[in-house]
Design a protein around this motif. Structure first.
Motif, mmCIF file in Angstrom:
data_model
loop_
_atom_site.group_PDB
_atom_site.id
_atom_site.type_symbol
_atom_site.label_atom_id
_atom_site.label_comp_id
_atom_site.label_asym_id
_atom_site.label_seq_id
_atom_site.Cartn_x
_atom_site.Cartn_y
_atom_site.Cartn_z
ATOM 1 N N GLU A 199 35.007 23.462 70.859
ATOM 2 C CA GLU A 199 35.186 23.234 72.300
ATOM 3 C C GLU A 199 34.033 22.386 72.855
ATOM 4 O OE1 GLU A 199 36.063 25.710 76.427
ATOM 5 O OE2 GLU A 199 35.791 26.788 74.551
ATOM 6 N N LYS A 200 32.809 22.701 72.447
ATOM 7 C CA LYS A 200 31.640 21.938 72.885
ATOM 8 C C LYS A 200 31.740 20.484 72.394
ATOM 9 C CE LYS A 200 26.611 21.915 72.807
ATOM 10 N NZ LYS A 200 25.394 22.582 72.358
ATOM 11 N N ALA A 201 32.178 20.300 71.146
ATOM 12 C CA ALA A 201 32.318 18.944 70.598
ATOM 13 C C ALA A 201 33.364 18.151 71.370
ATOM 14 C CB ALA A 201 32.684 19.013 69.114
ATOM 15 N N VAL A 202 34.446 18.800 71.770
ATOM 16 C CA VAL A 202 35.499 18.126 72.547
ATOM 17 C C VAL A 202 34.938 17.669 73.890
ATOM 18 C CG1 VAL A 202 37.687 18.491 73.768
ATOM 19 C CG2 VAL A 202 37.428 19.267 71.395
ATOM 20 N N VAL A 203 34.137 18.515 74.526
ATOM 21 C CA VAL A 203 33.536 18.152 75.814
ATOM 22 C C VAL A 203 32.626 16.936 75.643
ATOM 23 C CG1 VAL A 203 31.920 18.920 77.601
ATOM 24 C CG2 VAL A 203 33.717 20.461 76.799
ATOM 25 N N VAL A 204 31.788 16.945 74.616
ATOM 26 C CA VAL A 204 30.878 15.821 74.368
ATOM 27 C C VAL A 204 31.683 14.557 74.069
ATOM 28 C CG1 VAL A 204 29.114 14.916 72.792
ATOM 29 C CG2 VAL A 204 28.963 17.268 73.623
ATOM 30 N N LEU A 205 32.731 14.695 73.269
ATOM 31 C CA LEU A 205 33.577 13.542 72.941
ATOM 32 C C LEU A 205 34.199 12.940 74.199
ATOM 33 C CD1 LEU A 205 34.938 11.736 70.826
ATOM 34 C CD2 LEU A 205 36.739 13.456 70.654
ATOM 35 N N LYS A 206 34.685 13.790 75.083
ATOM 36 C CA LYS A 206 35.275 13.293 76.324
ATOM 37 C C LYS A 206 34.230 12.569 77.174
ATOM 38 C CE LYS A 206 39.101 16.531 76.714
ATOM 39 N NZ LYS A 206 39.694 17.657 77.448
ATOM 40 N N GLU A 207 33.015 13.116 77.220
ATOM 41 C CA GLU A 207 31.946 12.476 77.989
ATOM 42 C C GLU A 207 31.607 11.106 77.410
ATOM 43 O OE1 GLU A 207 28.661 15.199 77.978
ATOM 44 O OE2 GLU A 207 29.661 16.615 79.313
ATOM 45 N N LEU A 208 31.461 11.066 76.080
ATOM 46 C CA LEU A 208 31.087 9.794 75.444
ATOM 47 C C LEU A 208 32.193 8.756 75.544
ATOM 48 C CD1 LEU A 208 29.258 11.059 72.235
ATOM 49 C CD2 LEU A 208 28.233 10.078 74.295
#
Length: 90
Positions: free
Chosen positions: A10-19
């Protein structure tokens, strides 16, 4: 969804969306990915060229040993026409 079951995902998905929302970062990553694909293409081409050179040497030796085109085809996994074309160039 898998991301909800695993906090790290879930944290990786959030970072991916931000990037992916940052245009500069997205363009930089696209450039890096293109460079990786280009390098892989060059490596694949070099490998294929090396394999062809090896097969040419095998064909040359096999012809000197009076092997039939059919046997050389089985040995090299090339067609009889491909072998005959290479033989003409030798």
């Amino acid at each position: 969804m898998i991301a909800q079951a695993n906090p790290q995902i879930e944290k990786a998905v959030v970072v991916l969306k931000e990037l992916s929302g940052d245009e500069r970062t997205r363009l930089l990553e696209e450039s890096r990915e293109k460079a990786r694909r280009d390098q892989r293409s060059r490596e694949d081409h070099a490998f294929e060229q090396g394999m062809l050179n090896t097969k040419v040497e095998i064909i040359k030796s096999a012809l000197e040993m009076n092997m039939t085109i059919h046997d050389i085809a089985k040995l090299t996994h090339l067609t009889a026409d491909e072998i005959e074309n290479i033989a003409r160039e030798l």
